[in-house]
Enzyme design. Structure first.
Site, PDB file in Angstrom:
ATOM      1  N   SER A   1       0.839  -1.190   0.000  1.00 32.76           N
ATOM      2  CA  SER A   1       0.000   0.000   0.000  1.00 32.76           C
ATOM      3  C   SER A   1       0.874   1.240   0.000  1.00 32.76           C
ATOM      4  O   SER A   1       2.037   1.193   0.414  1.00 32.76           O
ATOM      5  CB  SER A   1      -0.890   0.009   1.254  1.00 32.76           C
ATOM      6  OG  SER A   1      -1.580   1.237   1.405  1.00 32.76           O
TER       7      SER A   1
ATOM      8  N   TYR B   1      -3.281  -0.333  10.350  1.00 32.50           N
ATOM      9  CA  TYR B   1      -3.039  -0.710   8.952  1.00 32.50           C
ATOM     10  C   TYR B   1      -1.643  -0.277   8.508  1.00 32.50           C
ATOM     11  O   TYR B   1      -0.921  -1.047   7.870  1.00 32.50           O
ATOM     12  CB  TYR B   1      -4.112  -0.070   8.070  1.00 32.50           C
ATOM     13  CG  TYR B   1      -4.112  -0.545   6.635  1.00 32.50           C
ATOM     14  CD1 TYR B   1      -4.736  -1.730   6.283  1.00 32.50           C
ATOM     15  CD2 TYR B   1      -3.510   0.214   5.633  1.00 32.50           C
ATOM     16  CE1 TYR B   1      -4.756  -2.161   4.959  1.00 32.50           C
ATOM     17  CE2 TYR B   1      -3.526  -0.205   4.313  1.00 32.50           C
ATOM     18  CZ  TYR B   1      -4.149  -1.393   3.980  1.00 32.50           C
ATOM     19  OH  TYR B   1      -4.161  -1.818   2.678  1.00 32.50           O
TER      20      TYR B   1
END
Length: 275
Positions: free
Chosen positions: A134, A147
């Protein structure tokens, strides 16, 4: 000619679903794994081999991989580790148990599957281990500590693995999307509601005016948001190029983040990312 084989996880929707279709169209034999059996059944109805793999359930990983290898005669050309969830909330409000839960799903399970596959790929002399990371593995954003931390960990582990696998014919590769159309925001709400006691937080007003709006309001696509097929395009290069890159950026924010973290001092980068 024998079809190339790939195991893709997290295929119930989003990036995994698009990847399963995109690679099948290119002639790959796709094992499209999902976390829930109901989604596996749907994928089978759509013509895929679909084993159940839940990253938080090591037995599901071992059983599914054994079935795949029995089907292929003991080989597998590639794996695309994909499928993760978020647990939004300020770090100070994030219970340690919530971190343990998200690391099981977003990191430890990926490592279990990867370790099981490395001996197979060593024996056949080739393989691609593609990790869906990501932009939040490159830079941090507020409210996303859980996250962020799993993706930073994935980046470090994959960088190390890439160094260690030099000369084996096995290529660990990172794909770094930014805003991609998916269900990750909606899917994060149950984790937020389970773990974050926001009403009793010192940041209660911020939760109500900022994160709450972001989570629950339907504001349409994010700026620079791309469809999952944008990730698939990079995945194809990572799998089929003779000389795959170590990293593939996908969206404008990811390219920008990659540049900013190299050229800005930390204090200035913090100011940019806090906006």
């Amino acid at each position: 000619m024998t079809k190339r084989t790939i195991l893709i996880t997290g295929c119930s929707s989003g990036i995994g679903y698009a990847a399963a279709y995109g690679l099948r169209e290119r002639g790959w034999h796709v094992y499209a794994a999902c976390r829930q059996e109901l989604d596996c059944a749907r994928m089978r109805d759509e013509g895929f081999d679909s084993p159940r793999i839940d990253y938080t359930d090591p037995d599901s990983i071992i059983i599914a991989l054994a079935d795949i290898l029995e089907d292929t005669g003991g080989t597998l050309d590639a794996v695309f580790n994909n499928g993760a969830h978020a647990t939004p909330g300020a770090v100070e409000d994030l219970p340690t148990e919530a971190l343990r839960e998200i690391f099981e799903a977003n990191f430890f399970g990926w490592h279990t599957l990867t370790r099981e596959l490395i001996p197979v790929m060593r024996a056949q002399g080739h393989g691609r281990i593609v990790q869906c990371s990501s932009v939040l593995g490159l830079v941090a954003l507020p409210w996303r500590g859980a996250y962020n931390s799993t993706k930073f960990a994935l980046e470090g582990l994959t960088d190390t693995l890439r160094l260690e696998m030099r000369g084996t014919g096995v290529y660990p590769i990172l794909i770094e999307p930014g805003p991609i159309t998916s269900k990750i925001r909606a899917n994060s709400i149950p984790h937020f509601e389970r773990w974050i006691d926001w009403e009793n937080s010192a940041r209660a007003e911020q939760y109500e005016s900022d994160l709450g709006v972001r989570l629950y309001a339907e504001n349409g696509p994010d700026k620079f948001e791309l469809p999952p097929t944008a990730v698939v395009k990079k995945l194809i290069h990572a799998l089929e190029s003779k000389r795959p890159r170590a990293r593939y950026y996908v969206t404008t924010p990811t390219y920008l983040a990659g540049i900013l973290r190299r050229i800005l001092p930390t204090r200035l980068l913090d100011r940019v990312m806090s906006r």
